[in-house]
Write a protein that holds these residues in place. Structure first.
Motif, PDB file in Angstrom:
ATOM      1  N   ILE A 142       0.838  -1.206   0.000  1.00  0.00           N
ATOM      2  CA  ILE A 142       0.000   0.000   0.000  1.00  0.00           C
ATOM      3  C   ILE A 142       0.868   1.249   0.000  1.00  0.00           C
ATOM      4  N   PHE A 143       1.898   1.255   0.841  1.00  0.00           N
ATOM      5  CA  PHE A 143       2.814   2.394   0.879  1.00  0.00           C
ATOM      6  C   PHE A 143       3.474   2.584  -0.481  1.00  0.00           C
ATOM      7  N   GLY A 144       3.939   1.473  -1.077  1.00  0.00           N
ATOM      8  CA  GLY A 144       4.637   1.563  -2.350  1.00  0.00           C
ATOM      9  C   GLY A 144       3.770   2.117  -3.468  1.00  0.00           C
ATOM     10  N   LEU A 145       2.504   1.742  -3.498  1.00  0.00           N
ATOM     11  CA  LEU A 145       1.600   2.283  -4.506  1.00  0.00           C
ATOM     12  C   LEU A 145       1.427   3.791  -4.327  1.00  0.00           C
ATOM     13  N   ASP A 146       1.287   4.239  -3.097  1.00  0.00           N
ATOM     14  CA  ASP A 146       1.153   5.673  -2.835  1.00  0.00           C
ATOM     15  C   ASP A 146       2.444   6.433  -3.154  1.00  0.00           C
ATOM     16  N   ALA A 147       3.588   5.801  -2.850  1.00  0.00           N
ATOM     17  CA  ALA A 147       4.871   6.493  -3.017  1.00  0.00           C
ATOM     18  C   ALA A 147       5.343   6.496  -4.470  1.00  0.00           C
ATOM     19  N   ALA A 148       5.306   5.347  -5.130  1.00  0.00           N
ATOM     20  CA  ALA A 148       5.829   5.246  -6.496  1.00  0.00           C
ATOM     21  C   ALA A 148       4.807   5.648  -7.550  1.00  0.00           C
ATOM     22  N   ARG A 149       3.533   5.517  -7.236  1.00  0.00           N
ATOM     23  CA  ARG A 149       2.449   5.873  -8.137  1.00  0.00           C
ATOM     24  C   ARG A 149       2.631   5.182  -9.499  1.00  0.00           C
ATOM     25  N   ALA A 150       2.936   3.897  -9.442  1.00  0.00           N
ATOM     26  CA  ALA A 150       3.149   3.115 -10.656  1.00  0.00           C
ATOM     27  C   ALA A 150       2.363   1.811 -10.556  1.00  0.00           C
ATOM     28  N   PRO A 151       1.024   1.881 -10.575  1.00  0.00           N
ATOM     29  CA  PRO A 151       0.219   0.674 -10.358  1.00  0.00           C
ATOM     30  C   PRO A 151       0.409  -0.382 -11.436  1.00  0.00           C
ATOM     31  N   ASP A 152       0.569   0.045 -12.687  1.00  0.00           N
ATOM     32  CA  ASP A 152       0.781  -0.947 -13.745  1.00  0.00           C
ATOM     33  C   ASP A 152       2.147  -1.608 -13.610  1.00  0.00           C
ATOM     34  N   GLY A 153       3.136  -0.839 -13.180  1.00  0.00           N
ATOM     35  CA  GLY A 153       4.452  -1.421 -12.936  1.00  0.00           C
ATOM     36  C   GLY A 153       4.400  -2.450 -11.828  1.00  0.00           C
ATOM     37  N   PHE A 154       3.650  -2.157 -10.766  1.00  0.00           N
ATOM     38  CA  PHE A 154       3.563  -3.104  -9.650  1.00  0.00           C
ATOM     39  C   PHE A 154       2.782  -4.344 -10.051  1.00  0.00           C
ATOM     40  N   ALA A 155       1.715  -4.169 -10.842  1.00  0.00           N
ATOM     41  CA  ALA A 155       0.940  -5.324 -11.316  1.00  0.00           C
ATOM     42  C   ALA A 155       1.796  -6.219 -12.202  1.00  0.00           C
ATOM     43  N   LYS A 156       2.608  -5.620 -13.073  1.00  0.00           N
ATOM     44  CA  LYS A 156       3.439  -6.416 -13.975  1.00  0.00           C
ATOM     45  C   LYS A 156       4.498  -7.189 -13.193  1.00  0.00           C
ATOM     46  N   VAL A 157       5.112  -6.544 -12.211  1.00  0.00           N
ATOM     47  CA  VAL A 157       6.144  -7.246 -11.450  1.00  0.00           C
ATOM     48  C   VAL A 157       5.518  -8.338 -10.578  1.00  0.00           C
ATOM     49  N   ALA A 158       4.284  -8.142 -10.134  1.00  0.00           N
ATOM     50  CA  ALA A 158       3.597  -9.198  -9.393  1.00  0.00           C
ATOM     51  C   ALA A 158       3.409 -10.429 -10.271  1.00  0.00           C
ATOM     52  N   MET A 159       3.174 -10.207 -11.542  1.00  0.00           N
ATOM     53  CA  MET A 159       3.041 -11.334 -12.467  1.00  0.00           C
ATOM     54  C   MET A 159       4.391 -12.010 -12.713  1.00  0.00           C
ATOM     55  N   ARG A 160       5.468 -11.250 -12.750  1.00  0.00           N
ATOM     56  CA  ARG A 160       6.785 -11.862 -12.917  1.00  0.00           C
ATOM     57  C   ARG A 160       7.118 -12.781 -11.743  1.00  0.00           C
ATOM     58  N   LEU A 161       6.665 -12.397 -10.562  1.00  0.00           N
ATOM     59  CA  LEU A 161       6.925 -13.223  -9.381  1.00  0.00           C
ATOM     60  C   LEU A 161       6.182 -14.554  -9.448  1.00  0.00           C
ATOM     61  N   SER A 162       5.256 -14.674 -10.394  1.00  0.00           N
ATOM     62  CA  SER A 162       4.521 -15.935 -10.546  1.00  0.00           C
ATOM     63  C   SER A 162       5.421 -17.055 -11.044  1.00  0.00           C
ATOM     64  N   GLU A 163       6.664 -16.751 -11.392  1.00  0.00           N
ATOM     65  CA  GLU A 163       7.608 -17.808 -11.742  1.00  0.00           C
ATOM     66  C   GLU A 163       7.755 -18.807 -10.601  1.00  0.00           C
ATOM     67  N   TYR A 164       7.640 -18.316  -9.378  1.00  0.00           N
ATOM     68  CA  TYR A 164       7.842 -19.199  -8.227  1.00  0.00           C
ATOM     69  C   TYR A 164       6.813 -18.993  -7.118  1.00  0.00           C
ATOM     70  N   ARG A 165       5.744 -18.264  -7.408  1.00  0.00           N
ATOM     71  CA  ARG A 165       4.653 -18.113  -6.451  1.00  0.00           C
ATOM     72  C   ARG A 165       3.327 -18.394  -7.145  1.00  0.00           C
ATOM     73  N   LYS A 166       2.518 -19.242  -6.551  1.00  0.00           N
ATOM     74  CA  LYS A 166       1.205 -19.545  -7.119  1.00  0.00           C
ATOM     75  C   LYS A 166       0.401 -18.265  -7.231  1.00  0.00           C
ATOM     76  N   ILE A 167      -0.194 -18.030  -8.376  1.00  0.00           N
ATOM     77  CA  ILE A 167      -0.796 -16.733  -8.645  1.00  0.00           C
ATOM     78  C   ILE A 167      -2.162 -16.546  -7.979  1.00  0.00           C
ATOM     79  N   SER A 168      -2.977 -17.613  -7.908  1.00  0.00           N
ATOM     80  CA  SER A 168      -4.352 -17.450  -7.439  1.00  0.00           C
ATOM     81  C   SER A 168      -4.739 -18.537  -6.430  1.00  0.00           C
ATOM     82  N   PRO A 169      -4.255 -18.463  -5.194  1.00  0.00           N
ATOM     83  CA  PRO A 169      -4.645 -19.450  -4.179  1.00  0.00           C
ATOM     84  C   PRO A 169      -6.004 -19.115  -3.594  1.00  0.00           C
TER      85      PRO A 169
END
Length: 427
Positions: free
Chosen positions: A357-384
């Motif tokens: 939450i802090f990072g979204l307010d500070a960086a103001r880059a929601p699409d960047g954060f969404a994209k990197v969350a998808m990259r982390l799906s290499e080793y984290r289950k995306i939809s538990p």
């Protein structure tokens, strides 16, 4: 490789403008925007991600089982008793005996667990394409970790058994404080003296990315004289960043995978998250929270260990203050840790949500954060499922992070539109 994404321009420019009104965009659909990202992970790539992460659900159980069998073997064969006798012959100083006992004990248990460690930390990572090291390089790092563990455990054994001898009834209370103090000291010195043994740390080069990170840091009163990059790519494919240290040693570090494999907006989004850990004092809060976990574990161990020792005289353990009791104490602590795994995961996950939450307010880059969350799906289950996430995830799931990012975008970006994200390489 860094990708230049066609949708970054308008969306990120709008998202980084200061002083935006916090009014939801009527025509922006959070579910549609989220689905655009979630659909990046499909078919075999998603099956592989799920298999890797779900396999990890069992690792704490197998780790505890392997360790427990080794501890029981050391007790029933009398090896622990003989190691204590050997240590007593080496010194007349009673306080030093546990430290001497720790040396062969740690060496022996490390050797016995080595086949499992090789599978878990090297073979399994290589099977899923996350390992960049050769076995020889991995073994060198493992040897370094062993040497550090040998010294730390010798010190910790001396401290804890001194406490047990002098405070028979309240050792569990004081002992948890001792462990917390050792953790604090470790957090203080690790960035300066330990981390450089495994990786090279350099300053983030001057350029647009550093300028944006420095600007975000300045806006949130965060020291940014030094921003470090580690050469983690020599070991792993994972992208990552972290806040480490305490007081004068605290620092924010990103790994070179993050720089090389993601777009600038993603780097800035991740660094905003890490700054959240700094501003919100998460290192201190986590140490306090885990001190309470240690307290609960030590209390249970202090109540069960004496009874186990008394009922098994063939172990040759005199009492709970005898260094030969180490396998008993660690066996019980390991079982407690296994039971408390969901609690520990939830503690960490709570702080990660706050940092998101802090990072979204500070960086103001929601699409960047969404994209990197998808990259982390290499080793984290995306939809538990909700229970699954509570039990096994120490970070928010990718789906929750994507949806949180799109909700933030709807509420904070005037004229927000649904992005069409470019595919993730390797997916």
């Amino acid at each position: 490789m860094r990708k230049t994404m066609t949708w970054v321009g308008a969306a990120i420019t709008a998202a980084t403008l200061p002083g935006l009104a916090h009014a939801a965009v009527p025509g922006f659909d959070v579910d549609t925007a989220s689905r655009a990202y979630l659909d990046l992970l499909q078919g075999p790539a998603r099956a592989k991600s799920d298999a890797y992460f779900e396999g990890g659900y069992w690792l704490p159980l197998w780790n505890t089982l392997v360790a427990s069998l080794i501890y029981l073997a050391l007790l029933f064969t009398g090896v622990s008793q003989r190691l204590r006798t050997w240590a007593e012959r080496k010194t007349r100083k009673r306080w030093l005996v546990p430290g001497i006992y720790a040396l062969p004990f740690v060496a022996l248990t490390t050797l016995l667990t080595l086949p499992w460690s090789i599978y878990e930390d090297f073979v399994r990572e290589a099977q899923y394409g996350l390992m960049n090291q050769t076995f020889a390089a991995w073994a060198i790092d493992a040897a370094k970790a062993f040497a550090i563990g040998l010294l730390v455990n010798a010190l910790l054994f001396m401290l804890l058994f001194w406490v047990i001898r002098h405070f028979r009834r309240s050792w569990w209370l004081i002992g948890s404080g001792v462990v917390a103090a050792v953790v604090l000291f470790g957090a203080l010195v690790a960035p300066v003296f330990i981390a450089p043994l495994f990786n090279t740390y350099t300053e983030l080069p001057a350029g647009p990315i550093r300028d944006r990170i420095v600007a975000i840091a300045a806006a949130n009163h965060i020291p940014a004289e030094h921003i470090y990059v580690s050469d983690a790519s020599r070991q792993t494919k994972r992208i990552s960043a972290n806040v480490s240290g305490l007081g004068p040693t605290i620092r924010i570090t990103l790994n070179d995978n993050l720089l090389e494999r993601t777009a600038p907006a993603e780097v800035v989004a991740v660094m905003g998250h890490e700054m959240g850990h700094y501003v919100l004092n998460h290192i201190w809060k986590l140490i306090l929270a885990f001190t309470l976990v240690f307290l609960a574990m030590f209390f249970v161990v202090s109540r069960l260990a004496p009874a186990l020792i008394a009922r098994n005289p063939r172990w040759g353990v005199r009492d709970v203050a005898d260094p030969a009791a180490t396998p008993v104490l660690l066996l019980l602590a390991g079982l407690c840790g296994l039971v408390l795994t969901p609690v520990q995961n939830s503690i960490i996950r709570h702080h990660e949500v706050e940092a998101d939450i802090f990072g979204l307010d500070a960086a103001r880059a929601p699409d960047g954060f969404a994209k990197v969350a998808m990259r982390l799906s290499e080793y984290r289950k995306i939809s538990p499922g909700p229970v699954e996430e509570m039990m096994f995830f120490d970070h928010p799931s990718g789906e929750n992070r994507v949806r949180r990012s799109m909700q933030w975008k709807k509420e904070h970006v005037p004229g927000a539109t649904v992005a069409v994200p470019t595919p993730i390489e390797g997916k």
